[in-house]
Design a protein around this motif. Structure first.
Motif, PDB file in Angstrom:
ATOM      1  N   TYR A 157     -26.581 -76.428 -14.824  1.00 33.77           N
ATOM      2  CA  TYR A 157     -25.292 -76.358 -15.512  1.00 33.77           C
ATOM      3  C   TYR A 157     -25.196 -77.457 -16.567  1.00 33.77           C
ATOM      4  CZ  TYR A 157     -20.271 -76.604 -16.350  1.00 33.77           C
ATOM      5  OH  TYR A 157     -19.043 -76.659 -16.947  1.00 33.77           O
ATOM      6  N   GLN A 158     -25.668 -78.649 -16.212  1.00 30.63           N
ATOM      7  CA  GLN A 158     -25.611 -79.779 -17.146  1.00 30.63           C
ATOM      8  C   GLN A 158     -26.464 -79.534 -18.393  1.00 30.63           C
ATOM      9  OE1 GLN A 158     -26.701 -82.949 -14.488  1.00 30.63           O
ATOM     10  NE2 GLN A 158     -24.597 -83.272 -13.805  1.00 30.63           N
ATOM     11  N   THR A 159     -27.515 -78.747 -18.234  1.00 29.83           N
ATOM     12  CA  THR A 159     -28.367 -78.438 -19.390  1.00 29.83           C
ATOM     13  C   THR A 159     -27.956 -77.135 -20.072  1.00 29.83           C
ATOM     14  OG1 THR A 159     -30.006 -77.305 -18.014  1.00 29.83           O
ATOM     15  CG2 THR A 159     -30.352 -79.667 -18.426  1.00 29.83           C
ATOM     16  N   GLY A 160     -26.929 -76.487 -19.544  1.00 27.12           N
ATOM     17  CA  GLY A 160     -26.432 -75.259 -20.147  1.00 27.12           C
ATOM     18  C   GLY A 160     -27.212 -74.015 -19.764  1.00 27.12           C
ATOM     19  N   ASP A 161     -28.031 -74.096 -18.721  1.00 26.05           N
ATOM     20  CA  ASP A 161     -28.870 -72.973 -18.330  1.00 26.05           C
ATOM     21  C   ASP A 161     -28.229 -72.033 -17.310  1.00 26.05           C
ATOM     22  OD1 ASP A 161     -31.059 -73.604 -20.027  1.00 26.05           O
ATOM     23  OD2 ASP A 161     -31.644 -75.194 -18.624  1.00 26.05           O
ATOM     24  N   VAL A 162     -27.107 -72.435 -16.717  1.00 24.57           N
ATOM     25  CA  VAL A 162     -26.335 -71.525 -15.862  1.00 24.57           C
ATOM     26  C   VAL A 162     -24.863 -71.659 -16.217  1.00 24.57           C
ATOM     27  CG1 VAL A 162     -27.951 -71.581 -13.906  1.00 24.57           C
ATOM     28  CG2 VAL A 162     -26.032 -73.151 -13.949  1.00 24.57           C
ATOM     29  N   SER A 163     -24.129 -70.644 -15.901  1.00 24.56           N
ATOM     30  CA  SER A 163     -22.704 -70.639 -16.216  1.00 24.56           C
ATOM     31  C   SER A 163     -21.927 -71.540 -15.264  1.00 24.56           C
ATOM     32  CB  SER A 163     -22.155 -69.211 -16.118  1.00 24.56           C
ATOM     33  OG  SER A 163     -22.160 -68.785 -14.761  1.00 24.56           O
ATOM     34  N   ARG A 164     -20.729 -71.873 -15.706  1.00 16.72           N
ATOM     35  CA  ARG A 164     -19.841 -72.663 -14.848  1.00 16.72           C
ATOM     36  C   ARG A 164     -19.542 -71.898 -13.563  1.00 16.72           C
ATOM     37  NH1 ARG A 164     -16.311 -76.966 -15.565  1.00 16.72           N
ATOM     38  NH2 ARG A 164     -14.597 -76.990 -14.062  1.00 16.72           N
ATOM     39  N   GLU A 165     -19.424 -70.582 -13.661  1.00 17.26           N
ATOM     40  CA  GLU A 165     -19.145 -69.750 -12.491  1.00 17.26           C
ATOM     41  C   GLU A 165     -20.256 -69.887 -11.443  1.00 17.26           C
ATOM     42  OE1 GLU A 165     -18.516 -65.077 -11.277  1.00 17.26           O
ATOM     43  OE2 GLU A 165     -18.623 -65.620 -13.386  1.00 17.26           O
ATOM     44  N   GLU A 166     -21.503 -69.850 -11.878  1.00 11.30           N
ATOM     45  CA  GLU A 166     -22.623 -70.005 -10.941  1.00 11.30           C
ATOM     46  C   GLU A 166     -22.613 -71.391 -10.304  1.00 11.30           C
ATOM     47  OE1 GLU A 166     -26.558 -68.391 -12.060  1.00 11.30           O
ATOM     48  OE2 GLU A 166     -25.511 -67.786 -13.900  1.00 11.30           O
ATOM     49  N   TYR A 167     -22.328 -72.397 -11.112  1.00 10.92           N
ATOM     50  CA  TYR A 167     -22.237 -73.766 -10.609  1.00 10.92           C
ATOM     51  C   TYR A 167     -21.123 -73.884  -9.573  1.00 10.92           C
ATOM     52  CZ  TYR A 167     -20.561 -78.589 -10.566  1.00 10.92           C
ATOM     53  OH  TYR A 167     -20.106 -79.825 -10.175  1.00 10.92           O
ATOM     54  N   GLU A 168     -19.947 -73.343  -9.888  1.00 11.86           N
ATOM     55  CA  GLU A 168     -18.801 -73.400  -8.971  1.00 11.86           C
ATOM     56  C   GLU A 168     -19.092 -72.641  -7.680  1.00 11.86           C
ATOM     57  OE1 GLU A 168     -15.928 -75.059  -9.277  1.00 11.86           O
ATOM     58  OE2 GLU A 168     -16.343 -75.843 -11.271  1.00 11.86           O
ATOM     59  N   ARG A 169     -19.767 -71.512  -7.795  1.00 11.22           N
ATOM     60  CA  ARG A 169     -20.099 -70.727  -6.605  1.00 11.22           C
ATOM     61  C   ARG A 169     -21.031 -71.524  -5.688  1.00 11.22           C
ATOM     62  NH1 ARG A 169     -20.647 -65.447  -8.366  1.00 11.22           N
ATOM     63  NH2 ARG A 169     -22.244 -66.240  -9.751  1.00 11.22           N
ATOM     64  N   ALA A 170     -22.013 -72.200  -6.267  1.00 13.27           N
ATOM     65  CA  ALA A 170     -22.932 -73.023  -5.466  1.00 13.27           C
ATOM     66  C   ALA A 170     -22.185 -74.188  -4.818  1.00 13.27           C
ATOM     67  CB  ALA A 170     -24.073 -73.530  -6.338  1.00 13.27           C
ATOM     68  N   ARG A 171     -21.281 -74.791  -5.556  1.00 12.41           N
ATOM     69  CA  ARG A 171     -20.494 -75.896  -4.997  1.00 12.41           C
ATOM     70  C   ARG A 171     -19.627 -75.417  -3.840  1.00 12.41           C
ATOM     71  NH1 ARG A 171     -15.925 -78.663  -8.426  1.00 12.41           N
ATOM     72  NH2 ARG A 171     -14.914 -76.784  -7.672  1.00 12.41           N
ATOM     73  N   THR A 172     -18.980 -74.285  -4.016  1.00 17.57           N
ATOM     74  CA  THR A 172     -18.130 -73.725  -2.963  1.00 17.57           C
ATOM     75  C   THR A 172     -18.949 -73.372  -1.727  1.00 17.57           C
ATOM     76  OG1 THR A 172     -16.577 -72.872  -4.604  1.00 17.57           O
ATOM     77  CG2 THR A 172     -16.511 -71.860  -2.416  1.00 17.57           C
ATOM     78  N   THR A 173     -20.117 -72.804  -1.920  1.00 14.02           N
ATOM     79  CA  THR A 173     -20.989 -72.473  -0.794  1.00 14.02           C
ATOM     80  C   THR A 173     -21.373 -73.727  -0.035  1.00 14.02           C
ATOM     81  OG1 THR A 173     -21.846 -70.522  -1.921  1.00 14.02           O
ATOM     82  CG2 THR A 173     -23.200 -71.424  -0.148  1.00 14.02           C
ATOM     83  N   TYR A 174     -21.692 -74.782  -0.748  1.00 11.96           N
ATOM     84  CA  TYR A 174     -22.049 -76.050  -0.117  1.00 11.96           C
ATOM     85  C   TYR A 174     -20.864 -76.633   0.651  1.00 11.96           C
ATOM     86  CZ  TYR A 174     -23.684 -80.928   0.215  1.00 11.96           C
ATOM     87  OH  TYR A 174     -24.045 -82.174   0.656  1.00 11.96           O
ATOM     88  N   GLU A 175     -19.697 -76.630   0.045  1.00 11.45           N
ATOM     89  CA  GLU A 175     -18.508 -77.159   0.709  1.00 11.45           C
ATOM     90  C   GLU A 175     -18.162 -76.348   1.965  1.00 11.45           C
ATOM     91  OE1 GLU A 175     -15.645 -77.059  -2.465  1.00 11.45           O
ATOM     92  OE2 GLU A 175     -16.348 -78.962  -3.298  1.00 11.45           O
ATOM     93  N   ASN A 176     -18.301 -75.031   1.881  1.00 11.13           N
ATOM     94  CA  ASN A 176     -18.014 -74.182   3.038  1.00 11.13           C
ATOM     95  C   ASN A 176     -19.014 -74.426   4.166  1.00 11.13           C
ATOM     96  OD1 ASN A 176     -15.771 -73.040   1.837  1.00 11.13           O
ATOM     97  ND2 ASN A 176     -16.875 -71.244   1.092  1.00 11.13           N
ATOM     98  N   ALA A 177     -20.276 -74.651   3.817  1.00 14.13           N
ATOM     99  CA  ALA A 177     -21.289 -74.955   4.831  1.00 14.13           C
ATOM    100  C   ALA A 177     -20.947 -76.267   5.532  1.00 14.13           C
ATOM    101  CB  ALA A 177     -22.676 -75.020   4.200  1.00 14.13           C
ATOM    102  N   GLN A 178     -20.487 -77.252   4.770  1.00 11.06           N
ATOM    103  CA  GLN A 178     -20.092 -78.528   5.366  1.00 11.06           C
ATOM    104  C   GLN A 178     -18.903 -78.349   6.310  1.00 11.06           C
ATOM    105  OE1 GLN A 178     -19.621 -80.615   1.584  1.00 11.06           O
ATOM    106  NE2 GLN A 178     -21.195 -82.053   2.248  1.00 11.06           N
ATOM    107  N   LYS A 179     -17.925 -77.557   5.894  1.00  8.07           N
ATOM    108  CA  LYS A 179     -16.740 -77.325   6.724  1.00  8.07           C
ATOM    109  C   LYS A 179     -17.109 -76.584   8.004  1.00  8.07           C
ATOM    110  CE  LYS A 179     -13.578 -77.292   2.818  1.00  8.07           C
ATOM    111  NZ  LYS A 179     -12.775 -76.447   1.927  1.00  8.07           N
ATOM    112  N   GLN A 180     -17.966 -75.586   7.882  1.00  7.09           N
ATOM    113  CA  GLN A 180     -18.380 -74.841   9.064  1.00  7.09           C
ATOM    114  C   GLN A 180     -19.113 -75.749  10.045  1.00  7.09           C
ATOM    115  OE1 GLN A 180     -21.325 -71.787   8.490  1.00  7.09           O
ATOM    116  NE2 GLN A 180     -20.724 -70.728  10.350  1.00  7.09           N
ATOM    117  N   SER A 181     -19.958 -76.608   9.517  1.00  6.18           N
ATOM    118  CA  SER A 181     -20.685 -77.539  10.378  1.00  6.18           C
ATOM    119  C   SER A 181     -19.728 -78.501  11.067  1.00  6.18           C
ATOM    120  CB  SER A 181     -21.726 -78.319   9.568  1.00  6.18           C
ATOM    121  OG  SER A 181     -22.467 -79.163  10.413  1.00  6.18           O
ATOM    122  N   ALA A 182     -18.744 -78.995  10.339  1.00  7.22           N
ATOM    123  CA  ALA A 182     -17.763 -79.908  10.922  1.00  7.22           C
ATOM    124  C   ALA A 182     -16.980 -79.218  12.041  1.00  7.22           C
ATOM    125  CB  ALA A 182     -16.814 -80.428   9.847  1.00  7.22           C
ATOM    126  N   THR A 183     -16.640 -77.955  11.852  1.00  8.08           N
ATOM    127  CA  THR A 183     -15.932 -77.192  12.874  1.00  8.08           C
ATOM    128  C   THR A 183     -16.796 -77.031  14.120  1.00  8.08           C
ATOM    129  OG1 THR A 183     -14.653 -75.996  11.212  1.00  8.08           O
ATOM    130  CG2 THR A 183     -14.840 -74.974  13.389  1.00  8.08           C
TER     131      THR A 183
END
Length: 85
Positions: A48-74
């Protein structure tokens, strides 16, 4: 209310060994998911920083990571609950 009382009674009486094993397995199964999601997020972040993926793809990856962390915490909290003696 009845469910909360039953949960407190179960905790007070101690969890069965099967419950403990299941809770541990559930928590352990989240760890590879977090690692994979973290790697994918970091990769998408660089792209994303180099402009090779869209903001949407970046946000989706971030959300997936955050959800994995939340699931693990649960799952960790459930594991700790059944192991509280």
């Amino acid at each position: 209310l009845l469910q909360a009382q039953a949960e407190r009674t179960r905790i007070a009486n101690g969890a069965r060994n099967e419950e403990r094993q299941e809770a541990k397995a559930n928590f352990d199964s989240t760890l590879p998911n977090i690692e994979n999601a973290r790697r994918e997020f970091e990769r998408r972040q660089r792209l994303y920083q180099t402009g090779d993926v869209s903001r949407e793809e970046y946000e989706r990856a971030r959300t997936t990571y955050e959800n994995a962390q939340k699931q693990s915490a649960t799952m960790k909290a459930k594991f700790e609950t059944v192991n509280a003696d």
